[in-house]
Design a protein around this motif. Structure first.
Motif, PDB file in Angstrom:
ATOM      1  N   TRP A   1      11.724   0.486  -3.952  1.00 56.78           N
ATOM      2  CA  TRP A   1      10.923  -0.557  -3.588  1.00 56.78           C
ATOM      3  C   TRP A   1      11.557  -1.918  -3.595  1.00 56.78           C
ATOM      4  N   ARG A   2      12.683  -2.243  -4.454  1.00 53.76           N
ATOM      5  CA  ARG A   2      13.055  -3.696  -4.345  1.00 53.76           C
ATOM      6  C   ARG A   2      14.031  -3.832  -2.761  1.00 53.76           C
ATOM      7  N   ALA A   3      14.516  -2.381  -2.344  1.00 54.04           N
ATOM      8  CA  ALA A   3      15.308  -2.454  -1.258  1.00 54.04           C
ATOM      9  C   ALA A   3      14.278  -2.941  -0.097  1.00 54.04           C
ATOM     10  N   ALA A   4      12.938  -2.398  -0.094  1.00 48.77           N
ATOM     11  CA  ALA A   4      11.970  -2.943   0.821  1.00 48.77           C
ATOM     12  C   ALA A   4      11.823  -4.233   0.784  1.00 48.77           C
ATOM     13  N   PHE A   5      11.528  -4.851  -0.317  1.00 49.15           N
ATOM     14  CA  PHE A   5      11.467  -6.161  -0.144  1.00 49.15           C
ATOM     15  C   PHE A   5      12.664  -6.920   0.269  1.00 49.15           C
ATOM     16  N   TRP A   6      13.681  -6.517  -0.123  1.00 50.05           N
ATOM     17  CA  TRP A   6      14.978  -7.136   0.234  1.00 50.05           C
ATOM     18  C   TRP A   6      15.286  -7.142   1.816  1.00 50.05           C
ATOM     19  N   ALA A   7      14.516  -5.834   2.622  1.00 49.17           N
ATOM     20  CA  ALA A   7      14.756  -5.821   3.840  1.00 49.17           C
ATOM     21  C   ALA A   7      13.917  -6.614   4.551  1.00 49.17           C
ATOM     22  N   VAL A   8      12.464  -6.842   3.971  1.00 54.74           N
ATOM     23  CA  VAL A   8      11.828  -7.895   4.843  1.00 54.74           C
ATOM     24  C   VAL A   8      12.420  -9.223   4.652  1.00 54.74           C
ATOM     25  N   ASP A   9      13.028  -9.860   3.402  1.00 53.34           N
ATOM     26  CA  ASP A   9      13.655 -10.861   3.347  1.00 53.34           C
ATOM     27  C   ASP A   9      14.839 -11.071   4.424  1.00 53.34           C
ATOM     28  N   ILE A  10      15.609 -10.057   4.776  1.00 59.09           N
ATOM     29  CA  ILE A  10      16.686 -10.214   5.728  1.00 59.09           C
ATOM     30  C   ILE A  10      15.996 -10.399   7.087  1.00 59.09           C
ATOM     31  N   LEU A  11      15.013  -9.660   7.362  1.00 56.91           N
ATOM     32  CA  LEU A  11      14.361 -10.119   8.592  1.00 56.91           C
ATOM     33  C   LEU A  11      13.863 -11.300   8.825  1.00 56.91           C
ATOM     34  N   VAL A  12      13.214 -11.677   8.041  1.00 56.88           N
ATOM     35  CA  VAL A  12      12.629 -13.090   8.105  1.00 56.88           C
ATOM     36  C   VAL A  12      13.455 -14.254   8.175  1.00 56.88           C
TER      37      VAL A  12
ATOM     38  N   PHE B   1       9.483   4.287   4.007  1.00 55.44           N
ATOM     39  CA  PHE B   1      10.650   5.217   4.144  1.00 55.44           C
ATOM     40  C   PHE B   1      11.639   4.472   3.216  1.00 55.44           C
ATOM     41  N   ILE B   2      11.967   3.170   3.285  1.00 51.36           N
ATOM     42  CA  ILE B   2      13.179   2.564   2.662  1.00 51.36           C
ATOM     43  C   ILE B   2      12.702   2.822   0.971  1.00 51.36           C
ATOM     44  N   ASP B   3      11.670   2.610   0.633  1.00 52.58           N
ATOM     45  CA  ASP B   3      11.327   2.772  -0.809  1.00 52.58           C
ATOM     46  C   ASP B   3      11.869   4.405  -1.084  1.00 52.58           C
ATOM     47  N   GLN B   4      11.417   5.055  -0.421  1.00 51.82           N
ATOM     48  CA  GLN B   4      11.822   6.588  -0.749  1.00 51.82           C
ATOM     49  C   GLN B   4      13.250   6.735  -1.072  1.00 51.82           C
ATOM     50  N   LEU B   5      13.785   5.773  -0.094  1.00 53.06           N
ATOM     51  CA  LEU B   5      15.436   6.252   0.248  1.00 53.06           C
ATOM     52  C   LEU B   5      16.108   5.553  -0.864  1.00 53.06           C
ATOM     53  N   MET B   6      15.788   4.211  -0.874  1.00 53.36           N
ATOM     54  CA  MET B   6      16.553   3.300  -1.976  1.00 53.36           C
ATOM     55  C   MET B   6      15.544   2.492  -3.088  1.00 53.36           C
TER      56      MET B   6
ATOM     57  N   ALA C   1       0.705  -1.178  -0.024  1.00 53.15           N
ATOM     58  CA  ALA C   1       0.220  -0.017   0.138  1.00 53.15           C
ATOM     59  C   ALA C   1       0.968   1.364   0.038  1.00 53.15           C
ATOM     60  N   GLY C   2       2.091   1.144   0.750  1.00 54.58           N
ATOM     61  CA  GLY C   2       2.773   2.309   0.639  1.00 54.58           C
ATOM     62  C   GLY C   2       3.866   2.509  -0.609  1.00 54.58           C
ATOM     63  N   LEU C   3       3.756   1.494  -1.282  1.00 59.79           N
ATOM     64  CA  LEU C   3       4.906   1.254  -2.455  1.00 59.79           C
ATOM     65  C   LEU C   3       4.090   1.273  -3.773  1.00 59.79           C
ATOM     66  N   LEU C   4       2.942   1.696  -3.809  1.00 63.21           N
ATOM     67  CA  LEU C   4       2.226   1.783  -5.077  1.00 63.21           C
ATOM     68  C   LEU C   4       2.949   2.703  -6.215  1.00 63.21           C
ATOM     69  N   PRO C   5       3.011   3.900  -6.008  1.00 64.17           N
ATOM     70  CA  PRO C   5       3.570   4.622  -7.055  1.00 64.17           C
ATOM     71  C   PRO C   5       5.165   3.973  -7.549  1.00 64.17           C
ATOM     72  N   SER C   6       5.811   3.446  -6.814  1.00 62.94           N
ATOM     73  CA  SER C   6       7.068   2.826  -7.220  1.00 62.94           C
ATOM     74  C   SER C   6       6.752   1.550  -7.828  1.00 62.94           C
ATOM     75  N   LEU C   7       6.088   0.595  -7.391  1.00 64.96           N
ATOM     76  CA  LEU C   7       5.823  -0.602  -8.122  1.00 64.96           C
ATOM     77  C   LEU C   7       5.077  -0.102  -9.326  1.00 64.96           C
TER      78      LEU C   7
ATOM     79  N   VAL D   1      11.509 -17.652  -0.261  1.00 66.20           N
ATOM     80  CA  VAL D   1      11.561 -17.904  -1.750  1.00 66.20           C
ATOM     81  C   VAL D   1      10.542 -16.869  -2.520  1.00 66.20           C
ATOM     82  N   GLY D   2       9.411 -16.717  -2.011  1.00 62.94           N
ATOM     83  CA  GLY D   2       8.519 -15.930  -2.702  1.00 62.94           C
ATOM     84  C   GLY D   2       8.865 -14.595  -2.583  1.00 62.94           C
ATOM     85  N   GLN D   3       9.447 -13.951  -1.503  1.00 58.52           N
ATOM     86  CA  GLN D   3       9.576 -12.739  -1.205  1.00 58.52           C
ATOM     87  C   GLN D   3      11.078 -12.174  -2.041  1.00 58.52           C
ATOM     88  N   THR D   4      11.830 -13.207  -2.368  1.00 60.50           N
ATOM     89  CA  THR D   4      12.970 -12.863  -3.272  1.00 60.50           C
ATOM     90  C   THR D   4      12.586 -12.887  -4.776  1.00 60.50           C
TER      91      THR D   4
END
Length: 414
Positions: free
Chosen positions: A172-183, A165-170, A39-45, A96-99
Motif C-alpha cells: 500500500w505504501r507504493a500506491a501512496f508514493w505512486a500518487v505522490d509522483i503523479l501529483v 494493483f500496485i498494492d497487490q504488487l508492491m 477502498a481498494g487498500l483496506l486489507p493492506s492498510l 506534504v499530506g500524501q507523503t
C-alpha cells in the motif's frame, strides 16, 4: 503583454480547448485518486496500521468530512490570492499530506494525512473549476468543465483499480508514493501550461458570502448531492453486487469497471456538450434516466447480461452529469472558487450519506438495497428540480430572479 490580455486571448482563440483545461483535468484525476483508492487498500492498510478493517474504512469518511467542512474554510482564506499560486500551494500541501500518509506507521498519523490531503483537494477543485471557467468563452464552460470533472470520473474508474494493483504488487505504501509522483508531475505541468490567473479585482468577501442566502442556490446544491449520492450508493458496492448477485468471478470485476469507465467517457463527452446549451434539460433527463435505471437494476441484478447493460448505462448517465450540475450552480451565483468548493463539499456530503444508507440497506435486506436506495435519492433530486421549476415560474411572473447575476438571469430562471 498583460496577464489580462493573455487571458482574453485564451478566451477568444478559436474553438480549440486550451491545453490548461486538460492539465487541470489530469491534476483532478491525480488528487481524487487518493480519495477513492483507500477502498481498494483496506486489507493492506488494516494489517499495516494494525487496526480493524472497519477503522481503515473510516479513512474514506475522514477524507469526505475534510472536504465537506475544511475545504470551504480554506478556500475562503485563499479568496484574495492569485489563482495560479493558490493552486500550486494546494498541490504542495497535498504532496506534504500524501507523503505523511506514505510514511505513516500509526493510525492517527494516517488520519492526519487524510485530513491534510482532503483540505488541499477540496480547495484545488474549487480553484480549478474557477480558472477553467475563465479560460473559455461562456458558451463552452460546460464542455471545459466536462474535461476537468472527467478527471474525477477517471479516478473512480481507473485510479482505484490501478492503486489496488500496485498494492497487490508492491504494497500500500507504493500506491501512496505512486500518487505522490503523479501529483508532482502535474504540479510541473500546471506551472508550465496554466497562465497567470489573478484574483478578481475588487473582491469583497462579504459580497461573496451573500450569494449563499439564495434559496435557489441551496436547491441546486441539494440536487447535486442527491444525484451523486444516488450514483455512489450503488457504485460503492458494485463489486459485491456483481459477484454476489450476478455471479461474476472476482477476477472479472476490474474488467467490468472498465466497461463502466467507457460509459463515463462517452457520457461525459455527450452530456458535457449538452450542459452548455441545455443545462436544466440535461439534469431533468439525466435524473429521470438514473431513477428508472437504478430501479430496474435492483430487479435484474441477478442477470449477467442485464447487469452489463445496466453497468454501462450507469456510467453514461451518472457521474457525467457533473458539468451540468456545476454550470447550473455558476449560473445561480458566480464562477468563483468558493462557490465551486461548496459545490464539491455538498456533493461529498451526498456521497457520504448515500454510501452510509446503502451499507445500512445491505445489512437490512441484502445487495439489492444500494440500487433501490440510489433510485430513491435520485427521485429526491428530481423533486428538488420540480420545486425549483415551480419557484422560477412564480418569480418570472413577478420579476427577474434576484439570486442570479444580471448577465445570467435567463439561464438561472430556465
Amino acid at each position: 503583454m498583460s496577464s489580462e490580455t493573455d487571458e482574453e486571448n485564451v478566451r477568444t482563440k478559436g474553438r480549440r480547448m486550451p491545453l490548461a483545461v486538460f492539465v487541470l483535468g489530469l491534476a483532478v484525476f491525480c488528487l481524487n485518486t487518493t480519495e477513492v483508492m483507500v477502498a481498494g487498500l483496506l486489507p493492506s492498510l488494516s494489517g499495516g496500521l494494525d487496526v480493524p478493517v472497519t477503522a481503515a474504512g473510516n479513512l474514506v469518511t475522514v477524507f469526505a468530512l475534510g472536504m465537506v467542512f475544511g475545504g470551504p474554510v480554506l478556500t475562503l482564506a485563499l479568496m484574495k490570492a492569485p489563482r495560479k499560486p493558490a493552486m500550486v500551494m494546494m498541490m504542495v500541501l497535498f504532496l506534504v499530506g500524501q507523503t505523511i500518509g506514505a510514511l505513516a506507521t500509526a493510525y492517527w498519523v494516517m488520519v492526519v494525512a487524510r485530513v491534510v490531503t482532503a483540505l488541499a483537494t477540496a480547495a484545488f477543485f474549487g480553484l480549478a473549476a474557477s480558472v477553467c471557467a475563465n479560460l473559455v468563452p461562456p458558451d463552452r464552460i460546460g464542455s471545459a468543465l466536462a474535461i476537468v470533472f472527467g478527471g474525477f470520473m477517471v479516478a473512480n474508474v481507473f485510479g482505484l483499480p490501478l492503486a489496488t494493483f500496485i498494492d497487490q504488487l508492491m504494497g500500500w505504501r507504493a500506491a501512496f508514493w505512486a500518487v505522490d509522483i503523479l501529483v508532482a508531475l502535474c504540479l510541473l505541468l500546471v506551472l508550465i501550461a496554466v497562465r497567470r490567473a489573478p484574483a478578481p479585482e475588487g473582491l469583497d468577501v462579504r459580497s461573496e458570502l451573500s450569494v449563499f442566502r439564495s434559496g435557489r442556490l441551496w436547491g441546486a446544491f441539494a440536487t447535486n448531492a442527491l444525484l451523486i449520492g444516488g450514483v455512489f450508493a450503488t457504485f460503492a458496492y458494485l463489486s459485491p453486487v456483481l459477484t454476489g448477485l450476478a455471479g461474476f468471478p472476482e477476477g472479472a470485476v476490474p474488467l467490468l469497471f472498465v466497461l463502466y469507465g467507457v460509459g463515463t467517457v462517452i457520457g461525459n463527452l455527450v452530456l458535457g456538450r449538452l450542459a452548455d446549451a441545455h443545462t436544466m434539460r440535461t439534469l431533468w433527463l439525466g435524473g429521470a434516466v438514473l431513477t428508472v435505471l437504478l430501479g430496474l437494476y435492483a430487479l435484474v441484478a441477478t442477470s449477467q447480461v442485464l447487469s452489463l447493460a445496466a453497468l454501462f448505462l450507469l456510467g453514461c448517465t451518472g457521474l457525467p452529469l457533473n458539468p451540468a450540475m456545476a454550470a447550473r450552480v455558476m449560473s445561480l451565483s458566480n464562477s468563483g472558487a468558493l462557490i465551486n468548493t461548496m459545490n464539491t463539499a455538498t456533493i461529498c456530503a451526498g456521497i457520504t450519506i448515500g454510501t452510509w444508507l446503502a451499507g445500512a440497506g445491505i445489512d437490512a435486506v441484502g445487495y439489492r438495497a444500494p440500487m433501490g436506495i440510489g433510485a430513491l435519492l435520485t427521485l429526491g433530486a428530481l423533486a428538488t428540480l420540480g420545486i425549483a421549476r415551480i419557484t422560477d415560474r412564480r418569480t418570472t411572473d413577478t420579476g427577474p430572479c434576484p439570486a442570479a447575476p444580471a448577465d445570467r438571469a435567463t439561464t438561472a430562471c430556465v
